[in-house]
Enzyme design. Structure first.
Site, PDB file in Angstrom:
ATOM      1  N   SER A 131       0.861  -1.185   0.000  1.00 15.36           N
ATOM      2  CA  SER A 131       0.000   0.000   0.000  1.00 15.36           C
ATOM      3  C   SER A 131       0.892   1.228   0.000  1.00 15.36           C
ATOM      4  O   SER A 131       2.032   1.187   0.501  1.00 15.36           O
ATOM      5  CB  SER A 131      -0.880   0.011   1.253  1.00 15.36           C
ATOM      6  N   TYR A 144      -2.268  -1.125  10.265  1.00 13.07           N
ATOM      7  CA  TYR A 144      -2.402  -1.362   8.831  1.00 13.07           C
ATOM      8  C   TYR A 144      -1.117  -0.932   8.127  1.00 13.07           C
ATOM      9  O   TYR A 144      -0.557  -1.670   7.313  1.00 13.07           O
ATOM     10  CB  TYR A 144      -3.599  -0.601   8.274  1.00 13.07           C
TER      11      TYR A 144
END
Length: 248
Positions: A131, A144
């Protein structure tokens, strides 16, 4: 990377970017199996039940997929969760554990299950998914970001260890994409089809890039190099007001 006439497993492909990729691969002429905990949401593709938090579930999925598709030559690890955490609240630890177990340990477990088969083929591909947040944190989602940074680091080591084996390793580095409610958190989230168009154009280029970083993800991926890291992190920290009890 050639995405035509491949046999592909997408672990975590029952929604979002994973499902979008699956349908693009099928349209390109590949055979695709999508895996996930809830496969009932997908009725137009072959599916396999897989829970990346459960090693036995992964082993069963591997055995089922390879029995039906011994020519499997592309594995994509997509499984992931995005949870907000207030680090001032010790109860956040449960969410942190879930995030690391799914996003990082789940990726490692799936790769461990299928890498021996891919090595035996001697001509195959692995795609992992990190990401933009792996490179520039989004403070309301600390675990995350940590999990995706871990996926990036693990991918780098995996690529180095598999060098010369015929198994190639590519990392997708998505920005915010408008799936699973992302558009509510981030109005600038990239529409899914726009992301897939650009990502697949990069993925199928020659030579295949080690990292697929679309334009919208580049400011995150290269913030430290470009000297914009502190400024962007401060701006993203404003989103901490989204946490319960932090507004105002």
């Amino acid at each position: 990377m050639d995405i035509t006439h491949r046999t592909v497993l997408i672990a975590g492909g029952t929604s979002g970017i994973g499902l979008g990729l699956a349908r693009r691969f099928v349209a390109a002429g590949s055979t695709v199996i999508v895996g996930g905990r809830d496969t009932s949401r997908v009725d137009d593709l072959e599916t396999v039940a897989i829970d990346v938090t459960d090693p036995e579930s992964i082993a069963r999925a591997r055995d089922d997929v390879l029995a039906a598709h011994p020519d499997l030559d592309l594995v994509v690890t997509m499984s992931g969760v995005m949870l907000m955490e207030d680090l001032q609240d010790p109860a956040h630890a449960a969410g942190a554990e879930t995030t690391i177990t799914v996003n990082l340990l789940g990726t490692i477990r799936v790769l461990d299950a299928f890498t021996p088969h891919l090595l035996a083929r001697g001509d195959a591909d692995i795609i992992t998914v990190s990401s933009g947040i792996a490179f520039l944190p989004f403070p309301p989602m600390p675990s995350y970001g940590a999990s995706k940074a871990g996926v990036h680091a693990y991918t780098e080591s995996l690529r180095a260890q598999l060098d010369g084996t015929g198994v190639r390793v590519t990392e997708l580095v998505p920005p915010a994409v408008a799936t699973a409610g992302q558009e509510k958190v981030n109005p600038s989230a990239l529409p899914l089809d726009a992301y897939l168009d650009e990502a697949l154009a990069l993925l199928t280029g020659e030579p295949t890039p080690n990292e697929v970083v679309v334009t919208a993800a580049q400011r995150l991926r290269w913030a430290e190099r470009d000297g914009t890291y502190a400024e962007l992190l401060a701006a993203r920290s404003q989103a901490l007001s989204m946490l319960p009890g932090r507004a105002g």
